[in-house]
Write a protein that holds these residues in place. Structure first.
Motif, PDB file in Angstrom:
ATOM      1  N   HIS A  40       5.195  20.717   0.764  1.00  0.00           N
ATOM      2  CA  HIS A  40       5.611  19.613   1.117  1.00  0.00           C
ATOM      3  C   HIS A  40       4.591  18.453   0.800  1.00  0.00           C
ATOM      4  N   ALA A  41       5.448  17.154   0.229  1.00  0.00           N
ATOM      5  CA  ALA A  41       4.696  15.986  -0.066  1.00  0.00           C
ATOM      6  C   ALA A  41       5.532  14.849   0.561  1.00  0.00           C
ATOM      7  N   VAL A  42       4.558  14.008   1.068  1.00  0.00           N
ATOM      8  CA  VAL A  42       4.886  12.694   1.612  1.00  0.00           C
ATOM      9  C   VAL A  42       4.272  11.630   0.985  1.00  0.00           C
ATOM     10  N   THR A  43       5.053  10.504   0.696  1.00  0.00           N
ATOM     11  CA  THR A  43       4.702   9.275  -0.002  1.00  0.00           C
ATOM     12  C   THR A  43       5.097   8.272   1.011  1.00  0.00           C
ATOM     13  N   ARG A  44       4.150   7.428   1.765  1.00  0.00           N
ATOM     14  CA  ARG A  44       4.746   6.172   2.265  1.00  0.00           C
ATOM     15  C   ARG A  44       4.221   4.826   1.807  1.00  0.00           C
ATOM     16  N   ASP A  71      15.683  25.199  -4.950  1.00  0.00           N
ATOM     17  CA  ASP A  71      14.531  25.265  -4.772  1.00  0.00           C
ATOM     18  C   ASP A  71      13.871  23.903  -4.545  1.00  0.00           C
ATOM     19  N   ARG A  72      14.408  22.745  -4.383  1.00  0.00           N
ATOM     20  CA  ARG A  72      13.868  21.501  -3.975  1.00  0.00           C
ATOM     21  C   ARG A  72      14.747  20.566  -3.174  1.00  0.00           C
ATOM     22  N   VAL A  73      14.228  19.944  -2.159  1.00  0.00           N
ATOM     23  CA  VAL A  73      14.814  18.992  -1.493  1.00  0.00           C
ATOM     24  C   VAL A  73      13.958  17.714  -1.212  1.00  0.00           C
ATOM     25  N   ARG A  74      14.618  16.746  -1.712  1.00  0.00           N
ATOM     26  CA  ARG A  74      13.950  15.239  -1.616  1.00  0.00           C
ATOM     27  C   ARG A  74      14.732  14.399  -0.664  1.00  0.00           C
ATOM     28  N   MET A  75      14.325  13.607   0.198  1.00  0.00           N
ATOM     29  CA  MET A  75      14.744  12.630   1.171  1.00  0.00           C
ATOM     30  C   MET A  75      13.808  11.774   1.069  1.00  0.00           C
ATOM     31  N   GLU A  76      14.599  10.691   1.673  1.00  0.00           N
ATOM     32  CA  GLU A  76      13.669   9.370   2.067  1.00  0.00           C
ATOM     33  C   GLU A  76      14.373   8.688   3.333  1.00  0.00           C
ATOM     34  N   TRP A  77      13.446   8.035   4.157  1.00  0.00           N
ATOM     35  CA  TRP A  77      14.049   7.218   5.291  1.00  0.00           C
ATOM     36  C   TRP A  77      13.175   5.911   5.334  1.00  0.00           C
ATOM     37  N   THR A  78      13.929   4.701   5.901  1.00  0.00           N
ATOM     38  CA  THR A  78      13.172   3.794   5.958  1.00  0.00           C
ATOM     39  C   THR A  78      13.346   3.064   7.416  1.00  0.00           C
ATOM     40  N   VAL A  79      12.458   2.383   7.582  1.00  0.00           N
ATOM     41  CA  VAL A  79      12.477   1.561   8.877  1.00  0.00           C
ATOM     42  C   VAL A  79      11.901   0.399   8.691  1.00  0.00           C
ATOM     43  N   PRO A  80      12.201  -0.505   9.447  1.00  0.00           N
ATOM     44  CA  PRO A  80      11.300  -2.130   9.215  1.00  0.00           C
ATOM     45  C   PRO A  80       9.969  -1.805   9.122  1.00  0.00           C
ATOM     46  N   GLY A  81       9.199  -2.192   7.844  1.00  0.00           N
ATOM     47  CA  GLY A  81       8.016  -2.272   7.365  1.00  0.00           C
ATOM     48  C   GLY A  81       7.565  -0.882   6.867  1.00  0.00           C
ATOM     49  N   MET A  82       8.406   0.157   6.528  1.00  0.00           N
ATOM     50  CA  MET A  82       8.026   1.367   6.200  1.00  0.00           C
ATOM     51  C   MET A  82       9.315   2.127   5.322  1.00  0.00           C
ATOM     52  N   ARG A  83       8.761   2.677   4.334  1.00  0.00           N
ATOM     53  CA  ARG A  83       9.730   3.715   3.317  1.00  0.00           C
ATOM     54  C   ARG A  83       8.756   4.833   3.260  1.00  0.00           C
ATOM     55  N   GLU A  84       9.495   6.166   3.407  1.00  0.00           N
ATOM     56  CA  GLU A  84       8.917   7.584   3.392  1.00  0.00           C
ATOM     57  C   GLU A  84       9.795   8.406   2.359  1.00  0.00           C
ATOM     58  N   MET A 106       0.705  -1.154   0.036  1.00  0.00           N
ATOM     59  CA  MET A 106      -0.111   0.000  -0.094  1.00  0.00           C
ATOM     60  C   MET A 106       0.949   1.406  -0.015  1.00  0.00           C
ATOM     61  N   THR A 107       0.418   2.191  -0.914  1.00  0.00           N
ATOM     62  CA  THR A 107       1.206   3.303  -0.892  1.00  0.00           C
ATOM     63  C   THR A 107       0.208   4.631  -0.795  1.00  0.00           C
ATOM     64  N   SER A 108       0.591   5.792   0.266  1.00  0.00           N
ATOM     65  CA  SER A 108      -0.224   6.747   0.515  1.00  0.00           C
ATOM     66  C   SER A 108       0.405   8.034   0.411  1.00  0.00           C
ATOM     67  N   THR A 109      -0.132   9.058  -0.021  1.00  0.00           N
ATOM     68  CA  THR A 109       0.412  10.294  -0.289  1.00  0.00           C
ATOM     69  C   THR A 109      -0.382  11.626   0.432  1.00  0.00           C
ATOM     70  N   ALA A 110       0.266  12.412   1.065  1.00  0.00           N
ATOM     71  CA  ALA A 110      -0.365  13.777   1.532  1.00  0.00           C
ATOM     72  C   ALA A 110       0.594  14.895   1.134  1.00  0.00           C
ATOM     73  N   THR A 111       0.087  15.972   1.231  1.00  0.00           N
ATOM     74  CA  THR A 111       0.488  16.981   0.736  1.00  0.00           C
ATOM     75  C   THR A 111       0.214  18.399   1.548  1.00  0.00           C
ATOM     76  N   GLY A 112       0.735  19.320   1.774  1.00  0.00           N
ATOM     77  CA  GLY A 112       0.657  20.503   2.419  1.00  0.00           C
ATOM     78  C   GLY A 112       1.402  21.788   2.068  1.00  0.00           C
ATOM     79  N   ALA A 113       1.146  22.954   2.338  1.00  0.00           N
ATOM     80  CA  ALA A 113       1.943  24.200   1.972  1.00  0.00           C
ATOM     81  C   ALA A 113       1.611  25.329   3.310  1.00  0.00           C
ATOM     82  N   ARG A 114       2.792  25.996   3.150  1.00  0.00           N
ATOM     83  CA  ARG A 114       2.764  27.100   4.213  1.00  0.00           C
ATOM     84  C   ARG A 114       3.594  28.174   3.461  1.00  0.00           C
ATOM     85  N   THR A 115       3.477  29.391   4.043  1.00  0.00           N
ATOM     86  CA  THR A 115       4.082  30.505   3.469  1.00  0.00           C
ATOM     87  C   THR A 115       4.985  30.998   4.826  1.00  0.00           C
ATOM     88  N   VAL A 116       6.172  31.002   4.867  1.00  0.00           N
ATOM     89  CA  VAL A 116       6.831  31.626   6.032  1.00  0.00           C
ATOM     90  C   VAL A 116       7.710  32.747   5.807  1.00  0.00           C
TER      91      VAL A 116
END
Length: 141
Positions: A100-104, A70-83, A1-11
């Motif tokens: 900001h977008a997150v896909t797990r 203007d873009r930073v992409r990163m990923e992290w993994t733990v047992p059972g999940m990749r983000e 299963m893959t899920s994605t969520a997004t959000g935005a803010r102006t700082v």
């Protein structure tokens, strides 16, 4: 299963200040609510693995997968999940818009899917709260 969520803010900080905080991997636990500790190089390098400890005390790895002005992409993994995470920075004239977008994926991601919708907003809020001290440290350096 893959899920994605997004959000935005102006700082009210420059793109360079936001970018610098995103690339300070050792400070990620200050504003990323999932990270307990991260260890590795102070110099961000695409593809270099950092040792990561997350809630609930899982061990894994973190890495940058793309770094541009203007873009930073990163990923992290733990047992059972990749983000996979993406941060897109745009100057607004009075600050920076941060998207900001997150896909797990993985079985743990399926268990945590109820919390994913709010996650980008939570991270963006914590990033914004951390920026004043990060910006002051950059100016004082």
């Amino acid at each position: 299963m893959t899920s994605t969520a997004t959000g935005a803010r102006t700082v009210p900080f420059s793109r360079a200040q936001v970018h610098a905080l995103l690339l300070d991997a050792l400070r990620l636990p200050e504003w990323n609510p999932a990270f307990l500790a991260i260890a590795g190089s102070r110099t961000p390098t695409v593809g270099e693995d950092y040792d990561l400890r997350t809630l609930p005390n899982l061990r894994g790895t973190f890495r940058y997968t793309e770094i541009t002005a203007d873009r930073v992409r990163m990923e992290w993994t733990v047992p059972g999940m990749r983000e996979h995470c993406e941060w897109v920075l745009r100057d607004t004239g009075t600050g920076t818009r941060v998207d900001h977008a997150v896909t797990r994926s993985g079985p743990l991601a399926a268990v945590l899917r109820h919390s994913l919708a709010d996650l980008p907003g939570l991270r963006l809020d914590r990033l914004a709260e951390t920026l004043p001290s990060a910006a002051a440290a950059t100016i004082g350096a």
